[in-house]
Scaffold this motif. Structure first.
Motif, PDB file in Angstrom:
ATOM      1  N   GLU A 116     -23.233   1.031 -61.551  1.00 35.68           N
ATOM      2  CA  GLU A 116     -22.858  -0.412 -62.020  1.00 35.68           C
ATOM      3  C   GLU A 116     -21.365  -0.439 -61.736  1.00 35.68           C
ATOM      4  N   GLN A 117     -20.832   0.597 -62.427  1.00 31.98           N
ATOM      5  CA  GLN A 117     -19.361   0.526 -62.344  1.00 31.98           C
ATOM      6  C   GLN A 117     -18.521   0.447 -61.218  1.00 31.98           C
ATOM      7  N   MET A 118     -19.126   1.216 -60.360  1.00 29.77           N
ATOM      8  CA  MET A 118     -18.429   1.370 -58.970  1.00 29.77           C
ATOM      9  C   MET A 118     -19.233   0.813 -57.902  1.00 29.77           C
ATOM     10  N   SER A 119     -19.405  -0.421 -57.963  1.00 29.90           N
ATOM     11  CA  SER A 119     -20.108  -1.067 -56.896  1.00 29.90           C
ATOM     12  C   SER A 119     -19.537  -2.640 -56.999  1.00 29.90           C
ATOM     13  N   LEU A 120     -19.647  -3.483 -55.812  1.00 27.70           N
ATOM     14  CA  LEU A 120     -19.369  -4.668 -56.127  1.00 27.70           C
ATOM     15  C   LEU A 120     -19.961  -5.443 -54.970  1.00 27.70           C
ATOM     16  N   SER A 121     -20.213  -6.418 -54.971  1.00 22.97           N
ATOM     17  CA  SER A 121     -20.562  -7.524 -54.003  1.00 22.97           C
ATOM     18  C   SER A 121     -19.698  -8.582 -53.830  1.00 22.97           C
ATOM     19  N   GLU A 122     -19.340  -8.723 -52.494  1.00 23.89           N
ATOM     20  CA  GLU A 122     -18.319 -10.103 -52.219  1.00 23.89           C
ATOM     21  C   GLU A 122     -18.647 -10.444 -50.550  1.00 23.89           C
ATOM     22  N   CYS A 123     -18.670 -11.877 -50.290  1.00 29.56           N
ATOM     23  CA  CYS A 123     -18.679 -12.354 -48.961  1.00 29.56           C
ATOM     24  C   CYS A 123     -19.889 -11.722 -48.365  1.00 29.56           C
ATOM     25  N   GLY A 124     -21.047 -11.698 -48.972  1.00 37.00           N
ATOM     26  CA  GLY A 124     -22.345 -11.044 -48.308  1.00 37.00           C
ATOM     27  C   GLY A 124     -22.511  -9.750 -47.940  1.00 37.00           C
ATOM     28  N   LEU A 125     -21.534  -8.963 -48.527  1.00 38.63           N
ATOM     29  CA  LEU A 125     -21.582  -7.456 -48.617  1.00 38.63           C
ATOM     30  C   LEU A 125     -21.737  -6.692 -49.946  1.00 38.63           C
ATOM     31  N   LEU A 161     -18.747 -16.874 -37.538  1.00 38.22           N
ATOM     32  CA  LEU A 161     -18.127 -15.549 -37.581  1.00 38.22           C
ATOM     33  C   LEU A 161     -16.752 -15.837 -38.098  1.00 38.22           C
ATOM     34  N   LEU A 162     -16.075 -16.770 -37.831  1.00 34.64           N
ATOM     35  CA  LEU A 162     -14.842 -16.883 -38.237  1.00 34.64           C
ATOM     36  C   LEU A 162     -15.031 -17.324 -39.803  1.00 34.64           C
ATOM     37  N   ALA A 163     -15.939 -17.968 -40.312  1.00 35.33           N
ATOM     38  CA  ALA A 163     -16.020 -18.343 -41.784  1.00 35.33           C
ATOM     39  C   ALA A 163     -16.159 -16.995 -42.669  1.00 35.33           C
ATOM     40  N   GLY A 164     -17.060 -16.225 -41.904  1.00 35.78           N
ATOM     41  CA  GLY A 164     -17.196 -14.959 -42.833  1.00 35.78           C
ATOM     42  C   GLY A 164     -15.963 -14.046 -42.801  1.00 35.78           C
ATOM     43  N   ALA A 165     -15.060 -14.067 -41.918  1.00 35.99           N
ATOM     44  CA  ALA A 165     -13.944 -13.513 -42.016  1.00 35.99           C
ATOM     45  C   ALA A 165     -12.895 -14.067 -43.055  1.00 35.99           C
ATOM     46  N   TYR A 166     -13.026 -15.561 -43.083  1.00 33.57           N
ATOM     47  CA  TYR A 166     -12.053 -16.332 -43.871  1.00 33.57           C
ATOM     48  C   TYR A 166     -12.545 -16.162 -45.424  1.00 33.57           C
ATOM     49  N   ASP A 167     -13.900 -16.019 -45.664  1.00 37.10           N
ATOM     50  CA  ASP A 167     -14.190 -15.596 -47.012  1.00 37.10           C
ATOM     51  C   ASP A 167     -13.647 -14.397 -47.476  1.00 37.10           C
ATOM     52  N   MET A 168     -13.826 -13.296 -46.679  1.00 37.08           N
ATOM     53  CA  MET A 168     -12.987 -12.215 -46.926  1.00 37.08           C
ATOM     54  C   MET A 168     -11.415 -12.132 -47.108  1.00 37.08           C
ATOM     55  N   ASP A 169     -10.957 -13.045 -46.316  1.00 38.18           N
ATOM     56  CA  ASP A 169      -9.447 -13.284 -46.571  1.00 38.18           C
ATOM     57  C   ASP A 169      -9.265 -14.033 -47.863  1.00 38.18           C
ATOM     58  N   LYS A 170     -10.083 -14.755 -48.431  1.00 36.37           N
ATOM     59  CA  LYS A 170      -9.931 -15.301 -49.547  1.00 36.37           C
ATOM     60  C   LYS A 170      -9.947 -14.353 -50.846  1.00 36.37           C
ATOM     61  N   HIS A 171     -10.910 -13.451 -50.645  1.00 33.83           N
ATOM     62  CA  HIS A 171     -11.248 -12.509 -51.595  1.00 33.83           C
ATOM     63  C   HIS A 171     -10.051 -11.505 -51.434  1.00 33.83           C
ATOM     64  N   PHE A 172      -9.679 -11.131 -50.457  1.00 28.57           N
ATOM     65  CA  PHE A 172      -8.653 -10.006 -50.197  1.00 28.57           C
ATOM     66  C   PHE A 172      -7.344 -10.646 -50.754  1.00 28.57           C
ATOM     67  N   ALA A 173      -6.997 -11.997 -50.636  1.00 26.68           N
ATOM     68  CA  ALA A 173      -5.778 -12.656 -51.221  1.00 26.68           C
ATOM     69  C   ALA A 173      -5.602 -12.933 -52.834  1.00 26.68           C
ATOM     70  N   SER A 174      -6.963 -12.853 -53.330  1.00 27.98           N
ATOM     71  CA  SER A 174      -7.058 -13.523 -54.548  1.00 27.98           C
ATOM     72  C   SER A 174      -7.546 -12.282 -55.562  1.00 27.98           C
ATOM     73  N   ALA A 175      -8.573 -11.636 -55.398  1.00 24.79           N
ATOM     74  CA  ALA A 175      -9.154 -10.615 -56.336  1.00 24.79           C
ATOM     75  C   ALA A 175      -8.106  -9.865 -56.889  1.00 24.79           C
TER      76      ALA A 175
END
Length: 545
Positions: free
Chosen positions: A35-44, A289-303
């Motif tokens: 629980e402490q070393m897992s996370l879910s983001e962008c469908g992954l 496909l682009l939208a999935g990558a953009y979701d990860m971009d947002k996560h990477f830039a802000s999390a």
């Protein structure tokens, strides 16, 4: 010694890694570890609990990231700063998947407008081809696409179309050519009909040696099959920045799609380089496909760093390469459609981070990019997994699997999942001598033989792995997955203070290759190079050994 390796944080991580217990003990000490070393983001979903880390290790790794100003470097990339300092270029593949309402200014221009114009042009072309409205020189619709490129212009589209096979148009098939070996293109052209074949040539300069050679051979084949120079425009399109050369070749200017120097080849599948992808899966799926990558971009830039999936994976890779002497990293895909991903991630990581000097030209005194390799589960379990479990090298592993199969059949997927999870468990816990001996207790073997075999069955365990799951392999989840590894690669380069976006080693090979080509075609013996190169050239020219 560089500032990186002499920093206090670096030394603290080094001391921490030497004092950690076996992962078996870490799991026993902390029932909440998953629980402490897992996370879910962008469908992954990322499970990184089976790594040689505890809370203190992770805290130190994130402090190392802060010391490297990772957050500022991420912002600099997204903002269009020219972080490719040797070529004075921005790195903006992320702009290729940004929504139309986004504004990203580069040299006074909103490049998102250019991207959207290209996507609209792609959509119109894709609709014509998929609907059958695009006709060849004899009035027949297109049935086969031959994509000609090299490097990122080849590998990205090939792997993504392979991964998204369930989404292909029923009317079209696609064939990829990169290798300048004539066998490659000859085998692809066998059985194709020139009347119904469309060639997509991808080369920024319209002069890349392998791509141009293959395109000229395709043109000769097309004309020999009954086409004419005037018919080229109906059967050849280009993705290039050299419009003049493409039109001179015979392509209609309307069928030339642009490339930009702020997109590196290995990051270009999101651009018009992805035209073969869009032709096969349709523009709606390409945009997903682009939208999935953009979701990860947002996560990477802000999390925050500690909850940032690419940052976590990147820092773990730094940990193993720099503090555990891991020289390679294996990618294991438990889905047949994803069998090409290891090769794609290999180019992405090794071409980006295979560097030996920092941004300011100082020699590094630490390991940079690892060797990336891998294959398809469960095939590898009957081959190289032996080395992973009992070899002397530490090889971190990523296991990737969708929970739902596109082809549910009996117990197949359950068995696939059991193998995937079982392998990560075995790598983590291993098998002790006492456990191996206990397993042999009820056999009829002599005690001496039991003891010998038990020694051979011992597995140290404590071998690190990440597990990446998705509900199902879709264009959206694939986009997020590829963007995840793009950003993971960026994180490593940011910590190592190297330029992840040039590739001078590739350039040298091209230059020397062209020189050798001239010598192969020269009228006299080649005797001006080293003894080995001279001999090899002359043997080749003789036609025999």
């Amino acid at each position: 010694m560089t500032q990186l390796t002499t920093s206090q944080i670096w030394q603290q991580i080094k001391n921490n890694t030497q004092s950690l217990p076996h992962m078996r003990e870490l799991f026993a000490q902390n029932p909440q570890r998953f629980e402490q070393m897992s996370l879910s983001e962008c469908g992954l979903m990322l499970d990184y609990s089976k790594n040689r880390v505890d809370a203190d290790t992770l805290s130190l790794l994130f402090k190392l990231a802060e010391q490297a100003n990772l957050s500022d470097k991420i912002s600099a990339m997204f903002n269009g700063n020219k972080i490719n300092n040797t070529e004075q270029r921005a790195v903006l593949h992320t702009a290729l998947r940004a929504p139309a309402t986004t504004s990203i200014n580069l040299d006074g221009n909103n490049i998102v407008d250019e991207v959207q114009q290209t996507l609209s042009k792609m959509a119109e072309f894709v609709e014509q081809v998929q609907s059958g409205a695009w006709l060849g020189y004899t009035g027949k619709s297109i049935t086969d696409i031959v994509s000609i490129g090299i490097g990122g212009s080849f590998l990205g589209p090939k792997i993504v179309t392979q991964a998204l096979r369930p989404y292909w148009s029923k009317q079209l098939n696609c064939h990829f050519v990169a290798n300048v070996d004539a066998t490659s293109i000859c085998e692809k052209l066998k059985g194709l009909n020139a009347e119904t074949t469309l060639f997509v040539m991808s080369s920024k300069s319209f002069g890349t040696q392998e791509t141009l050679t293959n395109t000229l051979s395709a043109k000769d084949w097309f004309i020999n099959q009954g086409g004419s120079q005037q018919d080229i425009a109906k059967h050849f399109v280009a993705v290039t920045s050299n419009v003049a050369k493409a039109t001179e070749f015979g392509m209609d200017a309307n069928n030339i799609f642009p490339m930009w120097d702020w997109v590196g080849g290995r990051y270009s599948l999101w651009s018009a380089i992805g035209l073969p992808i869009a032709l096969l899966i349709g523009m709606d799926n390409f945009k997903a496909l682009l939208a999935g990558a953009y979701d990860m971009d947002k996560h990477f830039a802000s999390a925050p760093l500690a909850q940032n999936m690419p940052v976590i994976m990147g820092m773990l890779s730094v940990l193993y390469g720099n503090f555990h002497n891991a020289q390679s990293h294996v990618i294991l895909t438990y889905d047949h459609y994803l069998r090409g991903l290891p090769a794609y991630f290999q180019q992405l990581d090794m071409e980006s981070n295979g560097k030996s000097v920092t941004l300011n030209g100082t020699d590094v005194d630490y390991s940079t990019g690892p060797v990336i390799w891998g294959g398809e589960g469960t095939n590898g379990q009957h081959a190289y997994h032996q080395l992973l479990h009992q070899g002397t090298a530490l090889i971190p592993a990523d296991f990737i699997m969708p929970i739902q199969s596109h082809n549910p059949l009996g117990e197949h997927h359950n068995q696939l999942a059991s193998n995937c999870f079982g392998q990560t468990q075995a790598l983590m816990q291993g098998r002790t001598y006492e456990e191996a001996l206990s397993e042999l207790a009820n056999t009829s073997l002599p005690d001496e033989q039991k003891q010998l075999i038990a020694k051979h069955k011992v597995m140290e365990g404590n071998k690190p792995s990440n597990t990446l799951l998705m509900d199902k392999l879709t264009p959206t989840t694939l986009g997020a997955l590829i963007a995840l590894y793009e950003h993971r690669t960026f994180v490593q380069g940011a910590i190592w203070d190297i330029n992840s976006f040039d590739q001078w080693g590739v350039e040298l090979g091209k230059v020397l290759g062209n020189d050798v080509l001239e010598r192969i075609g020269a009228a006299s013996d080649a005797n001006e190079l080293d003894a080995s190169s001279n001999a090899l050239i002359n043997l080749f020219r003789s036609g025999k050994i």
